[in-house]
Design a protein around this motif. Structure first.
Motif, PDB file in Angstrom:
ATOM      1  N   LEU A   1       4.038  38.312 -44.344  1.00 29.03           N
ATOM      2  CA  LEU A   1       4.488  39.203 -43.271  1.00 29.03           C
ATOM      3  C   LEU A   1       5.745  38.655 -42.614  1.00 29.03           C
ATOM      4  O   LEU A   1       6.673  39.391 -42.298  1.00 29.03           O
ATOM      5  N   MET A   2       5.778  37.372 -42.414  1.00 29.96           N
ATOM      6  CA  MET A   2       6.947  36.777 -41.787  1.00 29.96           C
ATOM      7  C   MET A   2       8.131  36.770 -42.759  1.00 29.96           C
ATOM      8  O   MET A   2       9.264  37.046 -42.379  1.00 29.96           O
ATOM      9  N   LEU A   3       7.858  36.492 -44.019  1.00 30.17           N
ATOM     10  CA  LEU A   3       8.949  36.312 -44.977  1.00 30.17           C
ATOM     11  C   LEU A   3       9.538  37.638 -45.445  1.00 30.17           C
ATOM     12  O   LEU A   3      10.757  37.792 -45.499  1.00 30.17           O
ATOM     13  N   CYS A   4       8.697  38.556 -45.792  1.00 32.46           N
ATOM     14  CA  CYS A   4       9.224  39.782 -46.378  1.00 32.46           C
ATOM     15  C   CYS A   4       8.560  41.025 -45.808  1.00 32.46           C
ATOM     16  O   CYS A   4       8.691  42.108 -46.359  1.00 32.46           O
ATOM     17  N   GLY A   5       7.869  40.895 -44.707  1.00 33.58           N
ATOM     18  CA  GLY A   5       7.298  42.050 -44.033  1.00 33.58           C
ATOM     19  C   GLY A   5       6.233  42.747 -44.858  1.00 33.58           C
ATOM     20  O   GLY A   5       5.685  42.185 -45.803  1.00 33.58           O
TER      21      GLY A   5
ATOM     22  N   PHE B   1      12.803  46.656 -34.112  1.00 30.67           N
ATOM     23  CA  PHE B   1      12.091  45.887 -35.129  1.00 30.67           C
ATOM     24  C   PHE B   1      12.226  44.403 -34.843  1.00 30.67           C
ATOM     25  O   PHE B   1      13.137  43.977 -34.112  1.00 30.67           O
ATOM     26  N   ALA B   2      11.362  43.637 -35.396  1.00 31.40           N
ATOM     27  CA  ALA B   2      11.440  42.190 -35.255  1.00 31.40           C
ATOM     28  C   ALA B   2      11.043  41.570 -36.573  1.00 31.40           C
ATOM     29  O   ALA B   2      10.274  42.146 -37.339  1.00 31.40           O
ATOM     30  N   GLY B   3      11.591  40.371 -36.822  1.00 27.85           N
ATOM     31  CA  GLY B   3      11.271  39.684 -38.056  1.00 27.85           C
ATOM     32  C   GLY B   3      12.049  40.276 -39.218  1.00 27.85           C
ATOM     33  O   GLY B   3      13.176  40.754 -39.072  1.00 27.85           O
ATOM     34  N   PHE B   4      11.398  40.306 -40.367  1.00 26.10           N
ATOM     35  CA  PHE B   4      12.069  40.815 -41.556  1.00 26.10           C
ATOM     36  C   PHE B   4      12.217  42.330 -41.477  1.00 26.10           C
ATOM     37  O   PHE B   4      11.286  43.031 -41.066  1.00 26.10           O
ATOM     38  N   LEU B   5      13.399  42.795 -41.858  1.00 35.07           N
ATOM     39  CA  LEU B   5      13.649  44.238 -41.854  1.00 35.07           C
ATOM     40  C   LEU B   5      14.459  44.593 -43.088  1.00 35.07           C
ATOM     41  O   LEU B   5      15.552  44.069 -43.299  1.00 35.07           O
ATOM     42  N   LYS B   6      13.903  45.458 -43.866  1.00 38.02           N
ATOM     43  CA  LYS B   6      14.590  45.936 -45.065  1.00 38.02           C
ATOM     44  C   LYS B   6      14.628  47.448 -44.969  1.00 38.02           C
ATOM     45  O   LYS B   6      13.590  48.097 -44.842  1.00 38.02           O
TER      46      LYS B   6
ATOM     47  N   GLY C   1      17.606  43.375 -46.914  1.00 42.02           N
ATOM     48  CA  GLY C   1      16.689  42.730 -45.982  1.00 42.02           C
ATOM     49  C   GLY C   1      17.347  41.649 -45.153  1.00 42.02           C
ATOM     50  O   GLY C   1      18.028  40.774 -45.691  1.00 42.02           O
ATOM     51  N   ILE C   2      17.149  41.754 -43.851  1.00 41.46           N
ATOM     52  CA  ILE C   2      17.642  40.732 -42.931  1.00 41.46           C
ATOM     53  C   ILE C   2      16.495  40.336 -42.004  1.00 41.46           C
ATOM     54  O   ILE C   2      15.425  40.942 -42.030  1.00 41.46           O
ATOM     55  N   TYR C   3      16.739  39.343 -41.214  1.00 39.36           N
ATOM     56  CA  TYR C   3      15.774  38.934 -40.197  1.00 39.36           C
ATOM     57  C   TYR C   3      16.334  39.269 -38.823  1.00 39.36           C
ATOM     58  O   TYR C   3      17.430  38.817 -38.466  1.00 39.36           O
ATOM     59  N   VAL C   4      15.636  40.123 -38.110  1.00 38.86           N
ATOM     60  CA  VAL C   4      16.142  40.591 -36.817  1.00 38.86           C
ATOM     61  C   VAL C   4      15.681  39.642 -35.717  1.00 38.86           C
ATOM     62  O   VAL C   4      14.511  39.255 -35.690  1.00 38.86           O
TER      63      VAL C   4
ATOM     64  N   ASN D   1      21.412  35.535 -43.277  1.00 38.35           N
ATOM     65  CA  ASN D   1      20.735  36.837 -43.350  1.00 38.35           C
ATOM     66  C   ASN D   1      19.872  37.097 -42.121  1.00 38.35           C
ATOM     67  O   ASN D   1      19.012  37.968 -42.139  1.00 38.35           O
TER      68      ASN D   1
ATOM     69  N   SER E   1       8.932  45.833 -43.058  1.00 35.89           N
ATOM     70  CA  SER E   1       9.176  45.258 -41.741  1.00 35.89           C
ATOM     71  C   SER E   1       8.061  44.281 -41.402  1.00 35.89           C
ATOM     72  O   SER E   1       6.926  44.441 -41.832  1.00 35.89           O
TER      73      SER E   1
ATOM     74  N   SER F   1       7.293  43.822 -38.279  1.00 32.28           N
ATOM     75  CA  SER F   1       6.719  44.240 -37.003  1.00 32.28           C
ATOM     76  C   SER F   1       6.128  45.644 -37.048  1.00 32.28           C
ATOM     77  O   SER F   1       5.010  45.857 -36.603  1.00 32.28           O
TER      78      SER F   1
END
Lengths: 736, 147
Positions: free
Chosen positions: A685-689, A701-706, A733-736, B13, B102, B104
């Motif tokens: 969940l933390m790495l790739c949602g 959004f928070a964490g990984f977002l693609k 995918g980025i990390y917000v 990233n 996501s 979240s």
């Protein structure tokens, strides 16, 4: 006058229930021609872990009446087990004119052994003055009241009041002595009592003195009114001390000045008797929280950690410093950054404090909470259909056919049957039998229509009359044989019980094709059921059996609604004549051959169906997350498809059996859950949602977002190359 | 031109940056480069060479080092690339998107390819309490007759 009746018990705080005999009469004034009614009695839950001579079982159940022996609060009559209880009706003529009255709760302190008292406040709306000093009620003769199982309401050592008291004194006695005590017995009984004080009155009761006074001055102000009917969903609104609320913290600011996200921590929160909820606030320097936790317990508002205990179960985060750690990690909002703290919780969540107050005070229903969908889902409730009428249960029909006239179906054991045929084949009875069966011509044996053997007591699916009845053949009456009675109606369903199907993962793996549900049904074969129909529901089974043919149907229910039915045969016909024998053999052999040939087909087609379903779904999985495949998961998915296609549960099915073959099958209903073995990375969940398909601004959004779609908002001042680069980053995918 | 060098510890990233130990120095823009991929010559200094992030006020942009600096005698050549994610973070934050994945806002009931299938099934069995008793059943004898 206004005020509506409460339809269900409405618990408002630890240990106190307001119930529905009387509810607040908000137009209440003592000079009006009405009675003042108040009923208080004590109830108790018992929760024993060890049986003894008096109680048994471990379930919670009401124990009406609280005895001196068990609670030691009735010393004036210690030899008896009288309940604490009183019901008083104050005739209107005793009331004092021009006085409004309201009750309010007082927290007597303590957490697990909390005492709840009442206060009373009165007000003269004519003089606009508070009535103090003198009690507001006229003298009242208790002996003329309607006393309900009343003998004493005193604590140990207290003498019951005399026959003449001020009602004020009566209130005082009742509410201070009928307090709420939670404790554990340490004597002969091993277990815990939960004492409940039940109150029903038409006097308005408020959660605090301030709210009571606000009402007395302005009757339109009903904030904090407790004995008010407003709940459409009482099941969710009473306080359940056994309930743990959950909060799963997904992302939040770390401690100190770092930005290390604190994520994926489960909290388990248990209010010590009281309601809790969250509401939004505007963060300020002094209160840097976007969310505030608010609760109500025993008449007091509390915030943050007050009154909340946290469970440090192995699966949950152990909070050593409730105030700091919990708020820092879960609720604190930093308004300097776009960072957001995101969490899932089944604590009712509200837009503002007013809504939260309304919820706590019973003026808003939990279904209006911002997160009710989540609450409903996690609490495994059913959100009713939007259209049509909700199906509130299955309405099975009843067979009204009467079987007792003309031909009778005698219920017999083996010895009864032996006795019957002993009579029939007794040469001394031949003439009588022939005389009694002339109606059947030369084929008089046909008067005996059949003998069927059933694998259960006939009375389980039929109404049976006249135990000991003597069998008749035609008009001939057996001289010695008896029976267990005869069938009057074939009108019963056999209830085989059921089970609640809870999800294992609470994610897609709980559904087909990752999990499959098969049932093995006695006499009806083994079948795959559509798990989705039964998950999060109570799955139950009933059998209907045809007493004439032995055909049976297994009815399968989800929350009482019949969704599947499977047929079979559960009785074996015992041949009597040569014709019967031939027919029987033909039927059994034919059905065996049919089962063998079709059984192969069942297995084959079943496997194809399973394989097809799994493969089909896996393909859709692959197509649904094709983007991930582009980032390196294509090999994984390909292998997964192949794996799914060839790896099916080794289940072979067949339908019902004929003859007595079914007797050798299973005799109980078996549920088989085939759970596909899967691996989920610990930090996925933390790495790739996780799959989302949710739209919103990036800041939400928070964490990984693609992103599957990204639209740069107006105000972008970069070059086209920069825009393309950003688009590419967002889609990878980025990390917000 | 002025250039401020930083030590930056956040991966590129992510949308946030953690910039520390800034030093501002003068540098010379080399020929044949563009705004997004500038190459800057600065004087050699052991401190300068251990930086990995830059801000050029004239361009109004942050840059990361797209490859290690080249040392040419007493000069260091910085090969920069515009940090688009950070330079436009505010407008990105306010932009709308549909999230495919996501951390979240997600739906756990959607199939997830990250969860891989292993060979085989875990089997759970439950049995319900009601039991038929074919070993001690009862007969129904149907006879024409009686009233």
């Amino acid at each position: 006058m206004f005020g509506t009746k409460i339809n269900n018990v409405y618990k408002v705080c630890n240990g106190i229930e307001f119930y529905d005999d009387y509810v607040a009469d908000l137009g209440f004034e003592c000079n009006e021609n009405q009675d003042i009614k108040i009923c208080i009695d004590g109830w108790a839950y018992k929760d024993f872990t060890v049986s003894d001579d008096t109680f048994s079982g471990t379930e919670l159940e009401y124990y009406e009446g609280i005895s001196s022996e068990t609670f030691g609060c009735n010393t004036s009559n210690s030899a008896q087990a009288d309940p604490i209880g009183i019901e008083v009706t104050l005739p209107a003529q005793y009331a004092q004119a021009n006085t409004r009255v309201a009750l309010y709760l007082i927290d007597g302190g303590g957490d697990n052994d909390s005492f709840v008292y009442f206060g009373i406040r009165t007000y003269n709306p004519i003089s606009e003055q508070w009535v103090t000093g003198q009690t507001p009620f006229m003298l009242y003769d208790m002996s003329g009241g309607n006393q309900k199982n009343f003998y004493s309401i005193g604590l140990p050592g207290n003498t019951p009041p005399g026959t003449v008291q001020w009602l004020w004194s009566r209130f005082d006695e009742m509410v201070t002595r009928c307090n709420t005590v939670r404790g554990t017995m340490s004597s002969a009984y091993v277990g815990t009592y939960y004492q409940i004080t039940r109150i029903s009155t038409n006097v308005p009761i408020f959660d605090t003195l301030a709210h009571a006074e606000a009402f007395l001055v302005d009757p339109d102000n009903t904030t904090g009114l407790l004995n008010v009917p407003s709940h459409t969903d009482p099941e969710h609104d009473y306080i359940n001390d056994q309930k743990y609320y959950k909060m799963k913290n997904l992302f939040a600011r770390g401690s100190g000045s770092t930005w290390t996200p604190i994520q994926n921590i489960n909290y388990r929160i248990k209010p010590v008797g009281g309601k809790i909820c969250l509401y939004k606030t505007t963060p300020t320097a002094g209160h840097p929280y976007e969310w505030r936790l608010k609760g109500w317990r025993n008449g007091y508002d509390f915030y943050a950690s007050d009154g909340i205990v946290y469970d440090d179960d192995d699966d949950f985060y152990n909070i050593s410093d409730v105030t700091e750690t919990f708020l820092e990690h879960s609720l604190k909002f930093d308004n300097v950054s776009y960072r957001v703290n995101i969490f899932d919780t089944d604590i009712p969540t509200w837009e503002n404090e007013q809504d939260a107050d309304d919820y706590i005070n019973g003026l808003k229903d939990i279904t209006e909470a911002l997160n009710y969908d989540y609450i409903a889902r996690t609490n495994q409730e059913i959100l009713g259909p939007d259209i049509g009428l909700a199906d509130i249960g299955n309405d099975n029909g009843t067979n009204g056919m009467v079987y007792s006239y003309g031909s009778r179906m005698y219920v017999m054991s083996s010895s009864h049957l032996a006795g019957f045929f002993a009579d029939v084949f007794d040469t001394a009875n031949i003439n009588d039998i022939l005389a009694g069966t002339q109606l059947f011509g030369t084929n008089q044996i046909n008067a005996i229509s059949g003998i069927n053997y059933f694998p259960c007591a006939i009375s389980e699916f039929c109404s049976v009359a006249s135990v000991g009845a003597t069998p008749h053949v035609g008009s001939w009456v057996c001289p010695t044989a008896t029976s267990n009675g005869y069938v009057t109606q074939n009108n019963k369903l056999i209830d085989c019980g059921g089970d609640y199907l809870k999800p294992i993962y609470n994610d897609f793996r709980d559904l087909e094709p990752y999990q499959q549900l098969w049932v093995t049904l006695p006499f009806c074969g083994t079948h795959q059921l559509q798990l989705t129909k039964y998950l999060n529901k109570y799955m139950s089974f009933k059998y209907s059996i045809d007493a004439v043919t032995g055909a049976c149907s297994c009815h399968v229910y989800a929350d009482g609604i019949e969704l599947d039915t499977f047929d079979g045969v559960c009785s074996s016909q015992r041949p009597i004549t040569a014709i019967d024998q031939t027919t029987y053999l033909s039927n059994v052999i034919g059905s065996v051959n049919s089962a063998l040939s079709s059984g192969v087909g069942v297995v084959s087609s079943g496997a194809q169906a399973i394989g097809g379903a799994v493969t089909g779904n896996a393909l859709s999985v692959a197509s649904g997350i094709g983007g991930v495949a582009g980032s390196g998961a294509s090999g994984v998915l390909g292998a997964y498809n192949v794996l799914q296609a060839v790896d099916n549960p080794p289940m072979v099915t067949r339908g019902g059996s004929s003859g007595c073959l079914g007797f050798f099958g299973c005799t109980q209903i078996h549920l088989h859950f085939y759970q596909k073995k899967t691996i989920k990375p610990a930090h996925a969940l933390m790495l790739c949602g996780a799959p989302s398909n949710v739209s919103g601004t990036v800041s939400s959004f928070a964490g990984f977002l693609k992103c599957s779609t990204f639209k740069m908002s107006d105000g972008f001042t970069g070059t086209n190359d920069e825009l393309n680069e950003i688009m590419s980053l967002m889609k990878n995918g980025i990390y917000v | 031109m002025q250039i401020t060098l930083y030590t930056q510890t956040k991966p590129y990233n992510t949308i946030t940056r953690n910039m520390t130990a800034p030093i501002t120095i003068n540098g010379v823009l080399r020929d044949d480069c563009d705004l997004l991929n500038p190459e800057i010559e600065i004087e050699y200094n052991a401190t300068n060479i251990n930086k990995n992030y830059a801000y050029i006020p004239d361009f109004g942009r942050y840059y990361y080092f797209r490859k290690p600096p080249t040392i040419d005698g007493k000069k260091i050549i910085l090969h920069l690339h515009g940090d688009s994610l950070y330079n436009y973070r505010n407008v990105i934050y306010n932009s709308y998107c549909v999230a495919e994945r996501s951390s979240s806002n997600y739906d756990l009931m959607l199939p997830d390819s990250v969860v891989m299938g292993e060979q085989g099934y875990t089997i759970f069995n439950r049995v319900l309490p009601y039991k038929f008793h074919p070993e001690q059943g009862e007969y129904i004898l149907t006879i024409a007759g009686g009233i």
